[in-house]
Scaffold this motif. Structure first.
Motif, PDB file in Angstrom:
ATOM      1  N   ASN A   1      -7.148   0.227   1.428  1.00  0.00           N
ATOM      2  CA  ASN A   1      -7.543   1.244   0.779  1.00  0.00           C
ATOM      3  C   ASN A   1      -8.843   1.289   1.239  1.00  0.00           C
ATOM      4  O   ASN A   1      -9.198   0.773   2.546  1.00  0.00           O
ATOM      5  N   PRO A   2      -9.571   2.070   0.433  1.00  0.00           N
ATOM      6  CA  PRO A   2     -11.218   2.661   1.373  1.00  0.00           C
ATOM      7  C   PRO A   2     -12.077   0.796   1.638  1.00  0.00           C
ATOM      8  O   PRO A   2     -12.593   1.484   2.790  1.00  0.00           O
ATOM      9  N   GLN A   3     -11.733   0.471   0.629  1.00  0.00           N
ATOM     10  CA  GLN A   3     -12.622  -1.008   0.951  1.00  0.00           C
ATOM     11  C   GLN A   3     -11.894  -1.736   2.212  1.00  0.00           C
ATOM     12  O   GLN A   3     -12.508  -3.010   2.507  1.00  0.00           O
ATOM     13  N   THR A   4     -11.043  -2.050   2.303  1.00  0.00           N
ATOM     14  CA  THR A   4      -9.995  -2.325   3.488  1.00  0.00           C
ATOM     15  C   THR A   4      -9.708  -1.813   4.832  1.00  0.00           C
ATOM     16  O   THR A   4      -9.297  -2.682   5.476  1.00  0.00           O
ATOM     17  N   MET A   5      -9.381  -0.341   4.907  1.00  0.00           N
ATOM     18  CA  MET A   5      -8.509   0.302   5.654  1.00  0.00           C
ATOM     19  C   MET A   5      -9.465  -0.382   7.476  1.00  0.00           C
ATOM     20  O   MET A   5      -8.614  -0.211   8.326  1.00  0.00           O
ATOM     21  N   GLN A   6     -10.476  -0.792   7.032  1.00  0.00           N
ATOM     22  CA  GLN A   6     -11.335  -0.889   8.775  1.00  0.00           C
ATOM     23  C   GLN A   6     -11.020  -1.604   9.204  1.00  0.00           C
ATOM     24  O   GLN A   6     -10.415  -2.483  10.926  1.00  0.00           O
ATOM     25  N   SER A   7     -10.744  -2.728   8.442  1.00  0.00           N
ATOM     26  CA  SER A   7      -9.611  -4.144   9.149  1.00  0.00           C
ATOM     27  C   SER A   7      -8.314  -3.723   9.192  1.00  0.00           C
ATOM     28  O   SER A   7      -8.055  -4.810   9.842  1.00  0.00           O
ATOM     29  N   LEU A   8      -8.075  -2.732   9.408  1.00  0.00           N
ATOM     30  CA  LEU A   8      -6.364  -2.576   9.573  1.00  0.00           C
ATOM     31  C   LEU A   8      -5.981  -1.805  10.623  1.00  0.00           C
ATOM     32  O   LEU A   8      -5.722  -0.883  10.770  1.00  0.00           O
ATOM     33  N   THR A   9      -6.804  -1.550  11.818  1.00  0.00           N
ATOM     34  CA  THR A   9      -6.530  -0.699  12.671  1.00  0.00           C
ATOM     35  C   THR A   9      -5.646  -1.446  14.406  1.00  0.00           C
ATOM     36  O   THR A   9      -6.109  -1.039  15.123  1.00  0.00           O
TER      37      THR A   9
END
Length: 273
Positions: free
Chosen positions: A146-154
């Motif tokens: 989600n917008p809060q977690t997405m940057q750690s899921l790459t």
């Protein structure tokens, strides 16, 4: 390729422009700029006069680490603005940028014609059946978390291959509910590193195997201004460059902050064909 918006068939064989209208206080580019209804009407009038085919209205910032907004607050922010815009511009085609089924329903019931969901139905298990019931076109975007977690899921092995598999599954699910008009959005900046964003853009023509219209939402994003070492406010030229590339790779809708420049990109690229 056509989509049915309020009973009108919109032909996407010529690419279209979707103007962004953020009514959030914290959008990465224009947060807080359009809070008063007169300012909103002025901005929409400007975008329509410059050639926008759709106006995409959002009341929940999806920037990385965006703060939580309640469903009730999102609906409250949206509905009175939607009513004003429909009354002021009777032929307007509005899209609502939301991942919540109840927000989508409230918006469509008040005049919105398209649902634009950053989560492709994964953040609200009622979204797909709601869109099917509303009988409106559906934009599904690629994202993880989600917008809060997405940057750690790459973490991807083959990002484009995995995205095509993701879309294939979500399209099949949407079709099973009866959604007929689907548009896909690669989700630049969502659960993707800078390098991954450019890999997706470089290979974007591969999404044509899904045989659905493709939306490119690149406008003033960090994949532009970080490379240029500038700010979002200085990223218009870079936006036009990448929009041009996206059009050459099959984009049928450009989702942008700057309508006039996007319309010019479409006119110029069309001369190459």
């Amino acid at each position: 390729m056509t989509i049915n918006c309020n009973g009108n068939l919109i032909d996407l064989s010529t690419p279209k422009v979707m103007g962004i209208l953020n009514v959030t206080p914290n959008s990465f580019y224009d947060g807080g700029k359009h809070k008063e209804i007169n300012s909103i009407i002025h901005q929409v009038d400007k975008m329509l006069s410059e050639g926008a085919d759709f106006i995409d209205i959002g009341a929940y910032s999806s920037k990385p680490s965006a703060e939580f907004v309640s469903e009730e607050e999102e609906i409250k922010r949206l509905v009175h603005i939607i009513k004003e815009l429909v009354q002021t511009f009777p032929t307007i085609i509005l899209s609502v940028d939301t991942f919540r089924a109840n927000v989508a329903r409230a918006s469509v019931e008040n005049g919105v014609a398209i649902v634009n969901d950053i989560s492709a139905g994964l953040l609200d298990d009622k979204m797909l059946e709601t869109v099917a019931d509303l009988k409106v076109p559906y934009i599904m975007m690629h994202m993880r978390g989600n917008p809060q977690t997405m940057q750690s899921l790459t973490d991807y092995n083959d990002i484009v291959k995995e995205m095509i598999f993701y879309f294939s599954e979500r399209i099949q699910m949407a079709r099973s509910f009866g959604i007929s008009d689907i548009i896909i959005d690669p989700g630049f900046g969502f659960a993707k590193t800078l390098e991954q964003n450019y890999e997706v853009l470089h290979k974007m023509e591969l999404f044509s195997m899904l045989e659905l219209p493709l939306l490119a939402g690149i406008s003033r994003k960090s994949m532009i201004y970080k490379v240029l070492e500038k700010t979002p406010q200085e990223a218009l030229n870079g936006t036009s460059v990448l929009n041009t590339i996206a059009l050459q790779k099959g984009a049928k809708i450009l989702r942008v902050h700057d309508v006039k420049e996007a319309v010019e990109c479409i006119k110029l690229v069309s001369k190459l064909k």
